[in-house]
Design an enzyme around this catalytic site. Structure first.
Site, PDB file in Angstrom:
ATOM      1  N   GLU A 166     -21.295  -6.510  -8.984  1.00 19.86           N
ATOM      2  CA  GLU A 166     -22.058  -6.160 -10.042  1.00 19.86           C
ATOM      3  C   GLU A 166     -22.923  -5.012  -9.663  1.00 19.86           C
ATOM      4  OE1 GLU A 166     -21.768  -8.027 -13.138  1.00 19.86           O
ATOM      5  OE2 GLU A 166     -19.865  -8.582 -12.131  1.00 19.86           O
ATOM      6  N   VAL A 220     -13.977  -0.733 -15.118  1.00 18.56           N
ATOM      7  CA  VAL A 220     -12.929  -1.510 -15.948  1.00 18.56           C
ATOM      8  C   VAL A 220     -12.681  -0.594 -17.139  1.00 18.56           C
ATOM      9  CG1 VAL A 220     -12.678  -3.714 -17.224  1.00 18.56           C
ATOM     10  CG2 VAL A 220     -14.167  -3.707 -15.370  1.00 18.56           C
ATOM     11  N   LYS A 269     -19.784 -11.586 -18.969  1.00 19.41           N
ATOM     12  CA  LYS A 269     -20.105 -12.921 -18.739  1.00 19.41           C
ATOM     13  C   LYS A 269     -21.625 -13.232 -18.668  1.00 19.41           C
ATOM     14  CE  LYS A 269     -19.645 -10.576 -14.822  1.00 19.41           C
ATOM     15  NZ  LYS A 269     -18.363 -10.137 -13.876  1.00 19.41           N
ATOM     16  N   LYS A 291     -20.306 -17.622 -15.137  1.00 15.80           N
ATOM     17  CA  LYS A 291     -18.879 -17.836 -15.423  1.00 15.80           C
ATOM     18  C   LYS A 291     -18.543 -19.248 -15.508  1.00 15.80           C
ATOM     19  CE  LYS A 291     -17.301 -13.673 -12.880  1.00 15.80           C
ATOM     20  NZ  LYS A 291     -16.969 -13.207 -11.569  1.00 15.80           N
TER      21      LYS A 291
HETATM   22  P1  NDP Z   1     -19.424  -0.350 -14.640  1.00 18.89           P
HETATM   23  O1  NDP Z   1     -21.060  -0.069 -14.394  1.00 18.89           O
HETATM   24  O2  NDP Z   1     -18.430   0.616 -13.680  1.00 18.89           O
HETATM   25  O3  NDP Z   1     -19.219   0.534 -16.161  1.00 18.89           O
HETATM   26  C1  NDP Z   1     -20.234   0.520 -17.259  1.00 18.89           C
HETATM   27  C2  NDP Z   1     -20.088   1.857 -17.850  1.00 18.89           C
HETATM   28  O4  NDP Z   1     -20.911   1.744 -18.998  1.00 18.89           O
HETATM   29  C3  NDP Z   1     -20.846   2.804 -16.954  1.00 18.89           C
HETATM   30  O5  NDP Z   1     -20.186   3.873 -16.935  1.00 18.89           O
HETATM   31  C4  NDP Z   1     -22.161   3.096 -17.526  1.00 18.89           C
HETATM   32  O6  NDP Z   1     -22.785   4.376 -17.471  1.00 18.89           O
HETATM   33  C5  NDP Z   1     -21.702   2.976 -18.965  1.00 18.89           C
HETATM   34  N1  NDP Z   1     -23.129   2.698 -20.033  1.00 18.89           N
HETATM   35  C6  NDP Z   1     -24.069   2.209 -19.441  1.00 18.89           C
HETATM   36  N2  NDP Z   1     -25.038   2.016 -20.426  1.00 18.89           N
HETATM   37  C7  NDP Z   1     -24.225   2.660 -21.502  1.00 18.89           C
HETATM   38  C8  NDP Z   1     -24.740   2.918 -23.160  1.00 18.89           C
HETATM   39  N3  NDP Z   1     -25.798   2.831 -23.546  1.00 18.89           N
HETATM   40  N4  NDP Z   1     -23.583   3.669 -23.631  1.00 18.89           N
HETATM   41  C9  NDP Z   1     -22.331   3.856 -23.343  1.00 18.89           C
HETATM   42  N5  NDP Z   1     -22.282   3.710 -21.944  1.00 18.89           N
HETATM   43  C10 NDP Z   1     -23.080   3.081 -21.188  1.00 18.89           C
HETATM   44  O7  NDP Z   1     -19.182  -1.477 -14.879  1.00 18.89           O
HETATM   45  P2  NDP Z   1     -17.749  -2.405 -14.773  1.00 18.89           P
HETATM   46  O8  NDP Z   1     -16.843  -1.628 -15.548  1.00 18.89           O
HETATM   47  O9  NDP Z   1     -17.716  -2.903 -13.359  1.00 18.89           O
HETATM   48  O10 NDP Z   1     -18.216  -3.514 -15.560  1.00 18.89           O
HETATM   49  C11 NDP Z   1     -18.057  -3.595 -16.843  1.00 18.89           C
HETATM   50  C12 NDP Z   1     -18.199  -5.193 -17.552  1.00 18.89           C
HETATM   51  O11 NDP Z   1     -17.167  -5.715 -17.065  1.00 18.89           O
HETATM   52  C13 NDP Z   1     -19.453  -5.882 -17.050  1.00 18.89           C
HETATM   53  O12 NDP Z   1     -19.883  -6.632 -17.904  1.00 18.89           O
HETATM   54  C14 NDP Z   1     -19.006  -6.543 -15.678  1.00 18.89           C
HETATM   55  O13 NDP Z   1     -19.535  -7.555 -15.402  1.00 18.89           O
HETATM   56  C15 NDP Z   1     -17.483  -6.834 -16.380  1.00 18.89           C
HETATM   57  N6  NDP Z   1     -16.685  -7.187 -15.317  1.00 18.89           N
HETATM   58  C16 NDP Z   1     -16.550  -6.266 -14.142  1.00 18.89           C
HETATM   59  C17 NDP Z   1     -15.485  -6.672 -13.376  1.00 18.89           C
HETATM   60  C18 NDP Z   1     -15.177  -5.676 -12.119  1.00 18.89           C
HETATM   61  O14 NDP Z   1     -14.500  -5.940 -11.357  1.00 18.89           O
HETATM   62  N7  NDP Z   1     -16.067  -4.599 -11.954  1.00 18.89           N
HETATM   63  C19 NDP Z   1     -14.560  -7.659 -13.328  1.00 18.89           C
HETATM   64  C20 NDP Z   1     -14.745  -8.575 -14.390  1.00 18.89           C
HETATM   65  C21 NDP Z   1     -15.834  -8.438 -15.438  1.00 18.89           C
HETATM   66  P3  NDP Z   1     -23.821   4.535 -16.146  1.00 18.89           P
HETATM   67  O15 NDP Z   1     -22.680   4.540 -14.733  1.00 18.89           O
HETATM   68  O16 NDP Z   1     -24.427   6.035 -16.433  1.00 18.89           O
HETATM   69  O17 NDP Z   1     -24.648   3.443 -16.098  1.00 18.89           O
HETATM   70  N1  HSE Z   2     -18.682  -8.870  -9.788  1.00 22.16           N
HETATM   71  C1  HSE Z   2     -17.888  -9.863  -9.978  1.00 22.16           C
HETATM   72  C2  HSE Z   2     -16.992 -10.397  -8.911  1.00 22.16           C
HETATM   73  C3  HSE Z   2     -16.656  -8.959 -10.931  1.00 22.16           C
HETATM   74  O1  HSE Z   2     -17.199 -10.066  -7.925  1.00 22.16           O
HETATM   75  O2  HSE Z   2     -16.155 -11.182  -9.171  1.00 22.16           O
HETATM   76  C4  HSE Z   2     -15.854  -9.706 -11.708  1.00 22.16           C
HETATM   77  O3  HSE Z   2     -16.272 -10.608 -12.745  1.00 22.16           O
END
Ligand code: NDP
Ligand code: HSE
Length: 447
Positions: free
Chosen positions: A198, A22, A113, A213
């Site tokens: 996730e 994201v 969430k 959610k």
């Molecule tokens: P990702 O795992 O792709 O991204 C999270 C990032 O944060 C990774 O690069 C991770 O690194 C990094 N990270 C972890 N710990 C730390 C830290 N201490 N300091 C700095 N960076 C850190 O997750 P998403 O982008 O998919 O999701 C992000 C949020 O959005 C979550 O809350 C998710 O539930 C929510 N979300 C996601 C959706 C989706 O479609 N993907 C849709 C709606 C909500 P590393 O890879 O090394 O762990």
């Molecule tokens: N893992 C979640 C889904 C990401 O599949 O809907 C969006 O919140």
């Protein structure tokens, strides 16, 4: 912040923590749509710093020199950053980042969430105490602006019912199993590759993410703070190709639904695979698409539809939140809208309806020995528990062997159904675990 109070801001700095799926989308949207964003805000929205544990990984998007940092506190402590975007996920360090940012008077945007449904009360109270905004549109249904709709567009309504397909991964799995006959494990792997799932995909498959959610939606609908523990939650692991096929024969589709209904002062809060009529608009929501069907007492039925997961749809919601905060900053206001849209004084506890008192029709699938009298034994137990049968299907013939036997019931009480199933499960004519699926016939009809 680069403005003085009362003076129009020319540049607003935001900082991002979490440069994953994201986070990368947010960088892309801000870059690709910089023109339209500036035209709407009348100021520049700049991503001044981006923190991620790994600053070397290629994210497929170019970032200016000096923007990346491995230390999230560089973002939180930067006095020039007014808005902190938390996209790390989880209920651990992400909570610390948000609380530290709020403590320093920063506005916050998050898609988390899991965190908001667990610690929402504490986080929202801190934001209110500090007089800053917290926006969280992307936390439910990805790119669909359902949170904004509940907080603003539908604010004048009492919400009578809500049915949501709000987990893209589970819906992708069920749709692929239904339409292409895909196998559960293969389809889940594809959902992971597409960035929908996730970090721990059991959150998607076991209904936990949907329940997180739903908790947020219920809190917005009724001005309360419920969490995962208040929501009856079942996932999709037990659903097989066989159930999908039988559902189709009965004119249903199986969807993982989030359901909230306000009935006689209590709120039903449940997440489970549900058979719904194939002609209902929710039955046609496929793939990573999400939909939320709401019924307000004034507006009547309303349905929202769009992509509920993935890089760009989710980033669309995050950037819209950023823009809302920029508009507030441009007018020197904050907290115009409280997080739940209810005043702090109006937030209260609600009564949740016990799942055992649910009274709806059920689909029950047995793997039963094909011999005379087997069906009468099963129907006898159902009858003893006051459960009446509306249809029966037994497709195969395998005298003495086990065959699938499917029963649809009329409205039955959940408690009676569970007692009957437990009794039938012990019979020697039954092979395998009995599977039952709740049926919703009149989704969104007036209570
Ligand atoms: P990702 O795992 O792709 O991204 C999270 C990032 O944060 C990774 O690069 C991770 O690194 C990094 N990270 C972890 N710990 C730390 C830290 N201490 N300091 C700095 N960076 C850190 O997750 P998403 O982008 O998919 O999701 C992000 C949020 O959005 C979550 O809350 C998710 O539930 C929510 N979300 C996601 C959706 C989706 O479609 N993907 C849709 C709606 C909500 P590393 O890879 O090394 O762990
Ligand atoms: N893992 C979640 C889904 C990401 O599949 O809907 C969006 O919140």
């Amino acid at each position: 912040m680069t403005s003085d109070k009362g003076k129009k801001l020319k540049r607003i700095n935001a900082g991002l923590i979490g440069f994953g799926t994201v986070g990368t989308g947010v960088v892309k949207v801000l870059r690709e749509n910089a023109g339209v964003i500036k035209d709407k805000l009348g100021c520049e929205l700049v991503l001044k710093k981006i923190a991620d544990r790994d600053t070397a990984r290629d994210r497929g998007v170019k970032v200016d020199e000096g923007v990346l940092t491995a230390d999230a506190m560089d973002v939180i402590n930067d006095p020039e950053i007014s808005i902190v975007i938390e996209l790390v996920g989880g209920t651990g360090i992400a909570k610390t980042f948000i609380m530290e940012a709020l403590e320093r008077g920063k506005h916050v945007v998050t898609a988390n969430k899991a965190l908001l449904s667990t610690h929402g009360k504490e986080i929202f109270r801190k934001a209110s105490e500090k007089g800053v905004d917290i926006y969280f549109e992307a936390s439910v249904a990805g790119g669909i602006p359902v949170i904004k709709a509940l907080r603003e567009g539908l604010a004048a309504n009492r919400i009578e019912s809500l049915y949501g397909i709000i987990n893209g991964t589970a819906n992708y799995i069920l749709s692929k199993m239904t339409n292409d006959g895909g196998k559960f494990e293969d389809v889940l792997r594809r959902a992971q590759e597409k960035g929908y799932a996730e970090t721990d995909p059991s959150y998607d498959v076991d209904g936990i993410d949907t329940a997180h959610k739903l908790a947020i939606l219920i809190n917005l609908c009724y001005g309360t703070y419920i969490g995962l523990g208040d929501i009856f939650t079942e996932g999709i692991r037990d659903i097989s190709q066989l159930d999908i096929k039988f559902a189709r024969e009965f004119g249903y589709r199986i969807k993982l639904l989030a359901i909230a209904k306000s009935i006689d002062g209590r709120v039903e809060a449940r997440v489970h695979p549900t058979m719904i009529p194939a002609a209902h608009p929710l039955a046609m929501v496929d793939g990573a698409y999400n939909a939320v069907h709401l019924r307000g007492d004034a507006v009547g039925p309303v349905m929202f539809y769009g992509l509920g997961a993935g890089m760009m749809p989710t980033a669309s919601a995050v950037v819209a939140d950023l823009m809302d905060i920029c508009r507030n900053l441009n007018k020197d206001i904050s907290n115009r809208l409280s997080p739940l849209s209810y005043t702090d004084e109006a937030v209260r506890e609600i009564k949740i309806r016990d799942i055992n008192s649910l009274e709806i029709p059920y689909y029950i699938r047995f793997l039963a020995v094909d011999k005379p009298g087997a069906l009468s034994k099963i129907s006898g137990v159902l009858g003893n528990h006051n459960i009446s049968i509306s249809s029966v299907i037994q497709k195969d013939r395998k005298i003495g062997g086990a065959v699938p036997l499917v029963i649809l019931t009329h409205n039955a009480q959940e408690r009676s159904l569970r007692d009957a199933i437990a009794e039938i499960q012990k019979m020697d004519i039954i092979h395998d675990k009995i599977v039952y699926v709740r049926i919703e016939e009149n989704l969104g009809a007036a209570n």
